[in-house]
Design an enzyme around this catalytic site. Structure first.
Site, PDB file in Angstrom:
ATOM      1  N   ALA A 170      54.482  60.704  33.070  1.00 53.35           N
ATOM      2  CA  ALA A 170      54.474  59.245  32.942  1.00 53.35           C
ATOM      3  C   ALA A 170      53.143  58.646  33.386  1.00 53.35           C
ATOM      4  O   ALA A 170      52.547  57.821  32.679  1.00 53.35           O
ATOM      5  CB  ALA A 170      55.624  58.639  33.751  1.00 53.35           C
ATOM      6  N   GLU A 171      52.648  59.058  34.552  1.00 52.15           N
ATOM      7  CA  GLU A 171      51.395  58.483  35.045  1.00 52.15           C
ATOM      8  C   GLU A 171      50.219  58.882  34.168  1.00 52.15           C
ATOM      9  O   GLU A 171      49.311  58.094  33.927  1.00 52.15           O
ATOM     10  CB  GLU A 171      51.126  58.871  36.499  1.00 52.15           C
ATOM     11  CG  GLU A 171      49.855  58.227  37.009  1.00 52.15           C
ATOM     12  CD  GLU A 171      49.886  57.791  38.457  1.00 52.15           C
ATOM     13  OE1 GLU A 171      48.856  57.271  38.913  1.00 52.15           O
ATOM     14  OE2 GLU A 171      50.910  57.950  39.128  1.00 52.15           O
ATOM     15  N   THR A 172      50.243  60.099  33.658  1.00 54.56           N
ATOM     16  CA  THR A 172      49.160  60.561  32.790  1.00 54.56           C
ATOM     17  C   THR A 172      49.058  59.689  31.547  1.00 54.56           C
ATOM     18  O   THR A 172      47.994  59.150  31.231  1.00 54.56           O
ATOM     19  CB  THR A 172      49.372  62.038  32.394  1.00 54.56           C
ATOM     20  OG1 THR A 172      49.329  62.848  33.573  1.00 54.56           O
ATOM     21  CG2 THR A 172      48.311  62.503  31.415  1.00 54.56           C
TER      22      THR A 172
END
Length: 153
Positions: free
Chosen positions: A74-76
Site C-alpha cells: 500500500a505505501e509503495t
C-alpha cells in the site's frame, strides 16, 4: 520474482523525466524492500498505480499474508502515485498510513490499486485496495504523503 517487466507510464511523464536524465523505472520502483518482497509495479500514473505481490515469502507464522506486507504494498504504490502527482520538482514523503485487513490469503498473488482521494500542492492522499486472485478485498488502506521540494541537484 526475478523476471523483468516494464512499468507503463504516461508519455508526458516519460518525457518530463527523460529531459532531466532520470531513470524512471529506478525512481518509481518498489525500492529495496519492495523488491525483496516481490512487488512489481505494472502501471503508474498520478491517477492510478497498479502492482502485484506474491503471498509466498510474505506470510506470518500462521501461513497467512502478513499485514505488514500489505502495508508495504500500500505505501509503495500510494507513494508512487503521490510522486507522480508532485512531478519532478517534488518528493513524496509518507506521513500517515492506515490499513484494515479484511481476509486472510495463503497463496497466489495479491494486486494493489492506488487511486487519489486528494491531490493538493503540499499533500496527496491515496486509497489503496488490495485484492486476491478471486478479486476479493484483502485490505483497504489510505496513505497521505507530504509533497516537499526536491533537493537541488
Amino acid at each position: 520474482m526475478g523476471e523483468q517487466h516494464t512499468v507503463k507510464f504516461p508519455q508526458e511523464v516519460i518525457d518530463e523525466y527523460a529531459a532531466l536524465g532520470v531513470d524512471l523505472p529506478a525512481l518509481f520502483s518498489a525500492g529495496h524492500l519492495g523488491t525483496r518482497m516481490g512487488v512489481q509495479i505494472m502501471e503508474a500514473s498520478a491517477d492510478r498505480v497498479v502492482a502485484t505481490m506474491p503471498v509466498e515469502g510474505n506470510t506470518q507464522p500462521y501461513g497467512l499474508l502478513h499485514g505488514g506486507a500489505s502495508a508495504v504494498l500500500a505505501e509503495t504504490i500510494g507513494s508512487v502515485g503521490a510522486m507522480l502527482h508532485g512531478g519532478s520538482t517534488k518528493i513524496a514523503v509518507g506521513v500517515d498510513l492506515n490499513c484494515t485487513h479484511h481476509r486472510g490469503v495463503r497463496s497466489g498473488l495479491v494486486t494493489g490499486v492506488a487511486t487519489p482521494v486528494h491531490r493538493g500542492r503540499t499533500s496527496a492522499t491515496y486509497e489503496i485496495v488490495i485484492t486476491d486472485e478471486n478479486d476479493k478485498r484483502v485490505c483497504s488502506a489510505r496513505l497521505t504523503c507530504v509533497l516537499k521540494d526536491a533537493p537541488a541537484s
